[in-house]
Design a protein around this motif. Structure first.
Motif, PDB file in Angstrom:
ATOM      1  N   LEU A 146      32.345  54.839  62.058  1.00 20.42           N
ATOM      2  CA  LEU A 146      33.266  53.820  61.569  1.00 20.42           C
ATOM      3  C   LEU A 146      34.221  54.398  60.523  1.00 20.42           C
ATOM      4  CD1 LEU A 146      30.803  50.812  61.198  1.00 20.42           C
ATOM      5  CD2 LEU A 146      32.574  51.104  62.931  1.00 20.42           C
ATOM      6  N   LEU A 147      33.705  55.309  59.717  1.00 18.43           N
ATOM      7  CA  LEU A 147      34.555  55.970  58.725  1.00 18.43           C
ATOM      8  C   LEU A 147      35.632  56.796  59.421  1.00 18.43           C
ATOM      9  CD1 LEU A 147      34.916  56.425  55.670  1.00 18.43           C
ATOM     10  CD2 LEU A 147      33.426  58.431  55.898  1.00 18.43           C
ATOM     11  N   GLY A 148      35.251  57.449  60.525  1.00 24.24           N
ATOM     12  CA  GLY A 148      36.228  58.220  61.284  1.00 24.24           C
ATOM     13  C   GLY A 148      37.324  57.349  61.859  1.00 24.24           C
ATOM     14  N   TYR A 149      36.966  56.160  62.367  1.00 19.59           N
ATOM     15  CA  TYR A 149      37.972  55.258  62.929  1.00 19.59           C
ATOM     16  C   TYR A 149      38.970  54.809  61.866  1.00 19.59           C
ATOM     17  CZ  TYR A 149      34.534  54.882  66.698  1.00 19.59           C
ATOM     18  OH  TYR A 149      33.655  55.164  67.706  1.00 19.59           O
ATOM     19  N   TYR A 150      38.471  54.643  60.654  1.00 18.30           N
ATOM     20  CA  TYR A 150      39.343  54.177  59.577  1.00 18.30           C
ATOM     21  C   TYR A 150      40.257  55.295  59.069  1.00 18.30           C
ATOM     22  CZ  TYR A 150      40.863  52.026  55.201  1.00 18.30           C
ATOM     23  OH  TYR A 150      41.625  51.527  54.195  1.00 18.30           O
ATOM     24  N   LEU A 151      39.686  56.485  58.893  1.00 17.60           N
ATOM     25  CA  LEU A 151      40.442  57.584  58.279  1.00 17.60           C
ATOM     26  C   LEU A 151      41.340  58.321  59.266  1.00 17.60           C
ATOM     27  CD1 LEU A 151      37.679  59.146  55.991  1.00 17.60           C
ATOM     28  CD2 LEU A 151      39.541  57.602  55.318  1.00 17.60           C
ATOM     29  N   TYR A 152      40.984  58.270  60.559  1.00 15.47           N
ATOM     30  CA  TYR A 152      41.743  59.067  61.521  1.00 15.47           C
ATOM     31  C   TYR A 152      42.013  58.252  62.786  1.00 15.47           C
ATOM     32  CZ  TYR A 152      43.418  63.322  63.781  1.00 15.47           C
ATOM     33  OH  TYR A 152      44.202  64.283  64.396  1.00 15.47           O
ATOM     34  N   PRO A 153      42.963  57.322  62.718  1.00 19.28           N
ATOM     35  CA  PRO A 153      43.320  56.574  63.934  1.00 19.28           C
ATOM     36  C   PRO A 153      43.839  57.531  64.996  1.00 19.28           C
ATOM     37  CG  PRO A 153      44.967  56.245  62.220  1.00 19.28           C
ATOM     38  CD  PRO A 153      43.822  56.972  61.577  1.00 19.28           C
ATOM     39  N   LEU A 154      43.398  57.329  66.216  1.00 19.86           N
ATOM     40  CA  LEU A 154      43.775  58.250  67.288  1.00 19.86           C
ATOM     41  C   LEU A 154      43.976  57.477  68.584  1.00 19.86           C
ATOM     42  CD1 LEU A 154      44.109  61.273  68.157  1.00 19.86           C
ATOM     43  CD2 LEU A 154      41.712  61.171  68.867  1.00 19.86           C
ATOM     44  N   ALA A 155      45.123  57.681  69.191  1.00 18.41           N
ATOM     45  CA  ALA A 155      45.388  57.059  70.487  1.00 18.41           C
ATOM     46  C   ALA A 155      44.644  57.829  71.576  1.00 18.41           C
ATOM     47  CB  ALA A 155      46.880  57.060  70.779  1.00 18.41           C
ATOM     48  N   PRO A 156      44.039  57.133  72.526  1.00 21.86           N
ATOM     49  CA  PRO A 156      43.421  57.832  73.661  1.00 21.86           C
ATOM     50  C   PRO A 156      44.502  58.439  74.542  1.00 21.86           C
ATOM     51  CG  PRO A 156      43.382  55.475  74.030  1.00 21.86           C
ATOM     52  CD  PRO A 156      43.881  55.675  72.627  1.00 21.86           C
ATOM     53  N   PRO A 157      44.162  59.404  75.374  1.00 19.48           N
ATOM     54  CA  PRO A 157      45.181  60.052  76.219  1.00 19.48           C
ATOM     55  C   PRO A 157      46.010  59.076  77.048  1.00 19.48           C
ATOM     56  CG  PRO A 157      43.141  61.285  76.296  1.00 19.48           C
ATOM     57  CD  PRO A 157      42.842  60.046  75.515  1.00 19.48           C
ATOM     58  N   ARG A 158      45.380  58.021  77.561  1.00 18.66           N
ATOM     59  CA  ARG A 158      46.104  57.089  78.429  1.00 18.66           C
ATOM     60  C   ARG A 158      47.196  56.316  77.690  1.00 18.66           C
ATOM     61  NH1 ARG A 158      44.048  52.295  77.110  1.00 18.66           N
ATOM     62  NH2 ARG A 158      42.046  52.297  76.006  1.00 18.66           N
ATOM     63  N   LEU A 159      47.182  56.312  76.349  1.00 19.91           N
ATOM     64  CA  LEU A 159      48.204  55.610  75.572  1.00 19.91           C
ATOM     65  C   LEU A 159      49.192  56.561  74.914  1.00 19.91           C
ATOM     66  CD1 LEU A 159      46.155  52.774  73.803  1.00 19.91           C
ATOM     67  CD2 LEU A 159      47.550  52.640  75.875  1.00 19.91           C
ATOM     68  N   MET A 160      49.092  57.853  75.199  1.00 20.59           N
ATOM     69  CA  MET A 160      50.008  58.813  74.604  1.00 20.59           C
ATOM     70  C   MET A 160      51.426  58.612  75.115  1.00 20.59           C
ATOM     71  SD  MET A 160      48.045  62.468  74.558  1.00 20.59           S
ATOM     72  CE  MET A 160      49.595  63.275  74.119  1.00 20.59           C
ATOM     73  N   SER A 161      52.373  58.811  74.210  1.00 20.12           N
ATOM     74  CA  SER A 161      53.776  58.735  74.610  1.00 20.12           C
ATOM     75  C   SER A 161      54.130  59.965  75.454  1.00 20.12           C
ATOM     76  CB  SER A 161      54.671  58.678  73.363  1.00 20.12           C
ATOM     77  OG  SER A 161      54.341  57.570  72.564  1.00 20.12           O
ATOM     78  N   GLY A 162      54.502  59.746  76.698  1.00 19.47           N
ATOM     79  CA  GLY A 162      54.860  60.853  77.570  1.00 19.47           C
ATOM     80  C   GLY A 162      53.699  61.712  77.987  1.00 19.47           C
ATOM     81  N   GLY A 163      52.475  61.206  77.830  1.00 16.05           N
ATOM     82  CA  GLY A 163      51.302  62.003  78.173  1.00 16.05           C
ATOM     83  C   GLY A 163      51.032  62.094  79.661  1.00 16.05           C
ATOM     84  N   ARG A 164      51.598  61.165  80.420  1.00 17.27           N
ATOM     85  CA  ARG A 164      51.463  61.136  81.882  1.00 17.27           C
ATOM     86  C   ARG A 164      50.001  61.097  82.336  1.00 17.27           C
ATOM     87  NH1 ARG A 164      55.244  66.022  83.739  1.00 17.27           N
ATOM     88  NH2 ARG A 164      54.070  66.992  82.030  1.00 17.27           N
ATOM     89  N   PHE A 165      49.180  60.421  81.560  1.00  9.17           N
ATOM     90  CA  PHE A 165      47.804  60.182  81.971  1.00  9.17           C
ATOM     91  C   PHE A 165      47.723  58.864  82.726  1.00  9.17           C
ATOM     92  CE2 PHE A 165      47.118  63.231  78.595  1.00  9.17           C
ATOM     93  CZ  PHE A 165      46.015  63.958  79.025  1.00  9.17           C
TER      94      PHE A 165
END
Length: 296
Positions: A146-165
């Motif tokens: 939970l601490l990781g989710y708060y301190l380091y928000p991260l988009a999954p590959p399928r939501l990357m801009s231009g990631g083409r996943f």
């Protein structure tokens, strides 16, 4: 023979001593750190409340989209530098086999919870002396995530801009992710680091490898975290490095259990000691019952 009492525990596992200090007294001294027989009603309530709380806190973490996308781009670049950026190839390859990717969607949505609860129930029934320590390791693993989710928000590959996943849930119209389709409003979409699918599956695998005796169960236990890693990448829900984060969280959880109980869960006695009659009355009662045996 005076005040001397001979103890004759019936179960050899119960006869194994807890870790001791140099003074020869049981360590740790506080009763809270001694594994005890779990109570079923308490465990059901604890697990239900804990999972609800985890979901509530995880989804209450602010969805910092801009930061999450920047972090995703950084992770993707880092993996290219490391030569491990194969997520897109895995995602597109698996997506060409409909039955396989649909199965992975349902795997991702269900097994991480079903199998984890199943292992907890198995521990409760067959290894009550190790249950509390294993549960603590799992809860500490989840808590630090939970601490990781708060301190380091991260988009999954399928939501990357231009990631083409490929978002395999949306493409194949399956129920496979709380962060896809109509369910995305109920979940924080940018809580991808660390991967608790990996943290939980590795906890299950290591627990069964350490304690199970049936060969085919041990084989499945070893394969389960590996299969989970393939699934989280193939469905474009996580990067490889998210899995590393899950492993680090589990290492933290196991360290907490080791420090609290003086041993890793598998090294504790299989059967928790029975409480002597009247032991629950307090410290005075416990001291008065000190010469009684736990084994009968």
């Amino acid at each position: 023979m005076g005040d001397t009492t001979v103890r004759r525990p019936e179960d050899p596992e119960e006869a194994r001593p807890y870790p001791v200090t140099d003074t020869g007294r049981p360590w740790p001294a506080r009763p809270a750190r001694v594994p005890r027989r779990p109570r079923i009603w308490f465990e059901i309530l604890l697990i239900a409340v804990s999972y609800w709380t985890y979901s509530l806190i995880r989804n209450a973490v602010p969805e910092q989209k801009a930061a999450a996308l920047r972090n995703a781009a950084w992770v993707w670049r880092t993996e290219h530098h490391l030569g491990i950026a194969a997520e897109q190839w895995v995602n597109h390859t698996v997506n060409t086999v409909t039955w396989l990717v649909v199965g992975m969607n349902y795997y991702y949505a269900t097994l991480h919870f079903v199998i984890t609860v199943g292992v907890l129930v198995w521990l409760y029934r067959t290894h009550p002396g190790r249950y509390a320590a294993a549960r603590l390791a799992l809860f500490a693993t989840t808590g630090v995530a939970l601490l990781g989710y708060y301190l380091y928000p991260l988009a999954p590959p399928r939501l990357m801009s231009g990631g083409r996943f490929v978002d395999t849930v949306q493409v194949h119209h399956t129920w496979g992710s709380m962060a896809s389709g109509d369910l995305k409003r109920m979940s924080n979409q940018y809580a991808a680091m660390p991967s608790m699918h990996i943290g939980w599956s590795l906890w299950c695998g290591l627990t069964l490898l350490a304690l199970a005796t049936v060969p085919w169960v041990r084989v499945l236990a070893a394969l389960y975290p590996v299969a989970t890693l393939v699934v989280i990448v193939a469905t474009a829900n996580h990067f490889w490095l998210d899995a590393v984060g899950g492993v680090l969280c589990l290492a933290f959880g196991l360290t907490v259990a080791r420090l609290w109980y003086g041993a890793l869960p598998h090294a504790l006695p299989r059967t928790a000691p029975r409480r002597p009659a009247g032991a629950g009355a307090g410290a005075g009662a416990g001291a008065g019952a000190g010469s009684q045996s736990y084994g009968t």
